[in-house]
Structure formats: structure tokens, C-alpha cells
Design a protein around this motif. Structure first.
Motif, PDB file in Angstrom:
ATOM      1  N   GLY A 122      -3.616  -6.693  -6.219  1.00 55.70           N
ATOM      2  CA  GLY A 122      -4.498  -6.426  -7.343  1.00 55.70           C
ATOM      3  C   GLY A 122      -5.104  -7.706  -7.900  1.00 55.70           C
ATOM      4  O   GLY A 122      -4.821  -8.807  -7.405  1.00 55.70           O
ATOM      5  N   ASP A 173      -9.895   2.108  -6.528  1.00 56.01           N
ATOM      6  CA  ASP A 173      -8.506   2.275  -6.919  1.00 56.01           C
ATOM      7  C   ASP A 173      -7.786   3.022  -5.806  1.00 56.01           C
ATOM      8  O   ASP A 173      -8.417   3.731  -5.019  1.00 56.01           O
ATOM      9  N   LEU A 229       1.219   2.340  -9.163  1.00 64.84           N
ATOM     10  CA  LEU A 229      -0.104   1.917  -9.603  1.00 64.84           C
ATOM     11  C   LEU A 229      -0.050   1.824 -11.113  1.00 64.84           C
ATOM     12  O   LEU A 229       0.248   2.810 -11.792  1.00 64.84           O
ATOM     13  N   LEU A 235      -9.257  -7.231   0.051  1.00 67.86           N
ATOM     14  CA  LEU A 235      -9.603  -6.946  -1.330  1.00 67.86           C
ATOM     15  C   LEU A 235     -10.272  -8.128  -2.017  1.00 67.86           C
ATOM     16  O   LEU A 235     -11.254  -7.969  -2.743  1.00 67.86           O
ATOM     17  N   TYR A 249     -13.924  -1.775  -3.615  1.00 68.92           N
ATOM     18  CA  TYR A 249     -12.725  -0.957  -3.786  1.00 68.92           C
ATOM     19  C   TYR A 249     -12.641  -0.503  -5.231  1.00 68.92           C
ATOM     20  O   TYR A 249     -12.922  -1.281  -6.151  1.00 68.92           O
ATOM     21  N   ASP A 253     -11.769  -2.986   2.554  1.00 71.01           N
ATOM     22  CA  ASP A 253     -11.651  -3.365   1.146  1.00 71.01           C
ATOM     23  C   ASP A 253     -12.661  -4.439   0.756  1.00 71.01           C
ATOM     24  O   ASP A 253     -13.070  -4.523  -0.409  1.00 71.01           O
ATOM     25  N   TYR A 288      -2.907  -2.652 -10.932  1.00 72.47           N
ATOM     26  CA  TYR A 288      -2.236  -3.360  -9.862  1.00 72.47           C
ATOM     27  C   TYR A 288      -1.359  -2.389  -9.082  1.00 72.47           C
ATOM     28  O   TYR A 288      -1.002  -1.319  -9.573  1.00 72.47           O
ATOM     29  N   GLY A 289      -1.022  -2.778  -7.862  1.00 70.44           N
ATOM     30  CA  GLY A 289      -0.137  -1.972  -7.035  1.00 70.44           C
ATOM     31  C   GLY A 289       1.137  -2.739  -6.699  1.00 70.44           C
ATOM     32  O   GLY A 289       1.091  -3.944  -6.432  1.00 70.44           O
ATOM     33  N   CYS A 311       0.852  -1.183   0.000  1.00 69.94           N
ATOM     34  CA  CYS A 311       0.000   0.000   0.000  1.00 69.94           C
ATOM     35  C   CYS A 311       0.893   1.240   0.000  1.00 69.94           C
ATOM     36  O   CYS A 311       2.099   1.151   0.244  1.00 69.94           O
ATOM     37  N   LEU A 318      -7.065  -4.161  -8.569  1.00 69.20           N
ATOM     38  CA  LEU A 318      -7.544  -3.293  -7.508  1.00 69.20           C
ATOM     39  C   LEU A 318      -9.058  -3.148  -7.464  1.00 69.20           C
ATOM     40  O   LEU A 318      -9.657  -3.159  -6.395  1.00 69.20           O
TER      41      LEU A 318
END
Length: 345
Positions: free
Chosen positions: A241, A266, A207, A145, A264, A260, A167-168, A44, A243
Motif C-alpha cells: 500500500g 482497491d 484491508l 503498484l 489500481y 497494477d 493498506y493490505g 495479496c 493501494l
């Protein structure tokens, strides 16, 4: 832990632990099920907006971290920044945040059981977790998530077409922060968030809609990459992700979704933890009032502005005709940019 509890919380991340703190302080017999050992890390941005800082302070928590003055957008030579008007934010390691929340929950006498909740059975008076002996009047799905509880109850909702999934990715570098702001660097396919976390530590979160290694993606931000030599990396890359996740409802019989797991969009606007903390408070308030169905309305009202602004920004980001104009527009309209930042903060 036999018997019937008031609240069983599936998931011991920030949303679940905040829910547990609100619940035990409201006099509810509460138990948390979390299979991972504390502290739990997660990919995060680690930037807490002022609203999240205020909510954590109201819970009596002191989170270690580095003050954040505001948000700065960067794209090549372009710069635009907005200071927070109602107190600072905080750059805080996820593990430090989790340690503080987990410690407060344990100190409050709430059991944290090393159990994974993947299936639940509910009836008119409560919810049972098969094979565990756990039963409660209400179950809170705070399991993240890709919530197993949400999936088991078929509460997943297929997102409308919103372009390529995002995706993160996150990594930490032992370099002194060069700015008191969270810097958001805009690239062709990704945004890079740089969050000051301490006197000699920054977090870098990407991101992106591209499936490529962290170092490959970071190289597309040459000015930023020059500040982050590979030898300064002090943690491995973590990812999350896709996300965008949607839930059909936040209330399903005696199961309530928070954080989450409740849905969620983004991480682009950085407000996930603020929404989780707001949701936790609203959920417990409605359980105590005997108005659990109202939690859905409260959640929608509390998240409406965030959902609208984030969805619009993500949609613009994924439109080839609009994406190149986001940063120039923010630079030309600094007052509008500041208003949006503080509306979300």
C-alpha cells in the motif's frame, strides 16, 4: 542481450509474465527484466476469480490450489453468500502462481534478466534502458503498484480525495478451511479476507485504513481470531500500500502500462489478477495489430465495470453514514449481491 527486441517487459510478476507468454506465442522477440529471484511473493488475497482461472487455463497453465465456490460476507451474526455461476475460483499461493508462470516463460525461451528498470529513453523507433544495452521497439511497464517506470515518466496522477489511504496485510495459518467460500469479514475499520488454499492452509488478508500491527487488527474480529491461534501462523506478515494508484494513461509513446502499474483502486473486490491477465492479452494483441494507441481504449472498456463497482464500494466503505449499511443491504438483497459478485467474477 544486445540488439533490438520487439518487446522489453519491465517486471516479472504475473502481469509481466502473462504478457511475455502472449507475446512469445504471437511471435514477438521478447525479454523480461526482473531483479528478484523466482518465486516472488507479495501481500495479496490469493483468491483467483473464475475469470482469472479461465485466462490461466487458456495459457495452458495448471496452478496448484484449492477450489473456491464463491464469496461470503460475514458481519457478526449476519451472513450472505453467492456461488460463482460460471465455474469455480481458486485459492492459490502467490508463490505457486508465480512459479507456474515463470516456468512457462522460461520454457518458452524468453530470457528473464536480473535487471531493475527505473529509467527509460524513447525515440521514434524504440525504447532504451540506459546502462544495460537493452533496446526494444516497445517497453511494457509491468513493475507493480508503485511502478518506477510510471514514476520516471511522470505518469503518476494524484488521486481525487477518497478518504484515508488503505493498506493490505497478509498472513497464512495452518488450519483446515472451514468454508469453500472466500469469507469477507466486515469490521469497523477493516475487512478480513479468508481464502482456502489447501487441506490445512488458509490465507488471511486484511484491508484497512488503520496503521496498526496485524495481530492488533485481527483482534477486532474476535470470532475469526478464535479460529486462528497464534501458534498456527506459518508465515510472516507481508504488507502493501497505499493501494489506490492512478496513471494518466496506459500508453505513453512506446511505453505501455499493464497490471497494477496501469492503475489500481482497491483489493476490495478481488479482481486485480483477472484485470492484469485481460490487460496483458489486449496489450499484445494491439502491438501485433500495429494499433498500440487502441490499447488505452481496450483497457478502459475491459476495466470499466470493475472500476465503477470497486470505486463505489470503497467510497461507501469510507463514509461513516453508509459503511454500516453495506452488509445489511447485501443480506436483505441476496439476488443483487449474487449479481454483483458474478459481474465481477
Amino acid at each position: 542481450m544486445s540488439g533490438c527486441h520487439d518487446l522489453l517487459i519491465a517486471g516479472g510478476g504475473p502481469a509481466g509474465l502473462a504478457t511475455a507468454l502472449h507475446a512469445v506465442r504471437a511471435g514477438l522477440d521478447t525479454v523480461v527484466a526482473e531483479p528478484r529471484r523466482a518465486p516472488v511473493d507479495k501481500a495479496c488475497g490469493e483468491g483467483l476469480m473464475p475469470g482469472a482461472v479461465r485466462a490461466l487455463t487458456a495459457l495452458g497453465l495448471e496452478i496448484p490450489g484449492h477450489p473456491i465456490r464463491g464469496i461470503r460476507y460475514v458481519q457478526g451474526p449476519r451472513r450472505v453468500e453467492a456461488a460463482f455461476r460460471h465455474g469455480p475460483g481458486l485459492g492459490a499461493r502467490r508463490t505457486g502462481l508465480h512459479t507456474a508462470l515463470h516456468g512457462a516463460v522460461v520454457d518458452a525461451g524468453v530470457p528473464v534478466l536480473p535487471l531493475r528498470v527505473e529509467e527509460v529513453r524513447q525515440d521514434a523507433t524504440g525504447v532504451t534502458v540506459p546502462g544495460t544495452g537493452l533496446r526494444a521497439r516497445w517497453l511494457v511497464a509491468a513493475d507493480g503498484l508503485h511502478s518506477p517506470v510510471r514514476r520516471s515518466l511522470k505518469l503518476e496522477r494524484t488521486p481525487r480525495s477518497t478518504g484515508t489511504p488503505r493498506y493490505g496485510l497478509r498472513r497464512h495459518y495452518a488450519v483446515p478451511p472451514w468454508s469453500p467460500y472466500v469469507e469477507v469479514h466486515w469490521g469497523a475499520y477493516a475487512e478480513a479476507y479468508v481464502t482456502p488454499l489447501g487441506p490445512a492452509l488458509v490465507g488471511v488478508a486484511l484491508l484497512t485504513s488503520r496503521r496498526a500491527p496485524f495481530t492488533t487488527q485481527l483482534a477486532s474480529f474476535p470470532e475469526l481470531a478464535a479460529r486462528l491461534p497464534p501458534e498456527a501462523a506459518v508465515t510472516a506478515v507481508r504488507g502493501a500500500g497505499p493501494l489506490r494508484q492512478r496513471a494518466r494513461t496506459r500508453v505513453h509513446g512506446r511505453v505501455l502500462l499493464v497490471g497494477d502499474a496501469a492503475g489500481y483502486i482497491d483489493a476490495l473486490t478481488g479482481e486485480g489478477l483477472s484485470l492484469a491477465l485481460t490487460g496483458a492479452k489486449a496489450l499484445v494483441a494491439n502491438v501485433c495489430r500495429g494499433t498500440p494507441s487502441r490499447y488505452e481504449t481496450d483497457w478502459r472498456r475491459a476495466t470499466r465495470r470493475h472500476r465503477l463497482l470497486t470505486d463505489l464500494l470503497v467510497r461507501a466503505r469510507q463514509q461513516p453514514a453508509l459503511a454500516p449499511h453495506i452488509m445489511p443491504t447485501a443480506e436483505r438483497a441476496p439476488r443483487l449481491f449474487a449479481a454483483v459478485v458474478n459481474a465481477l467474477a
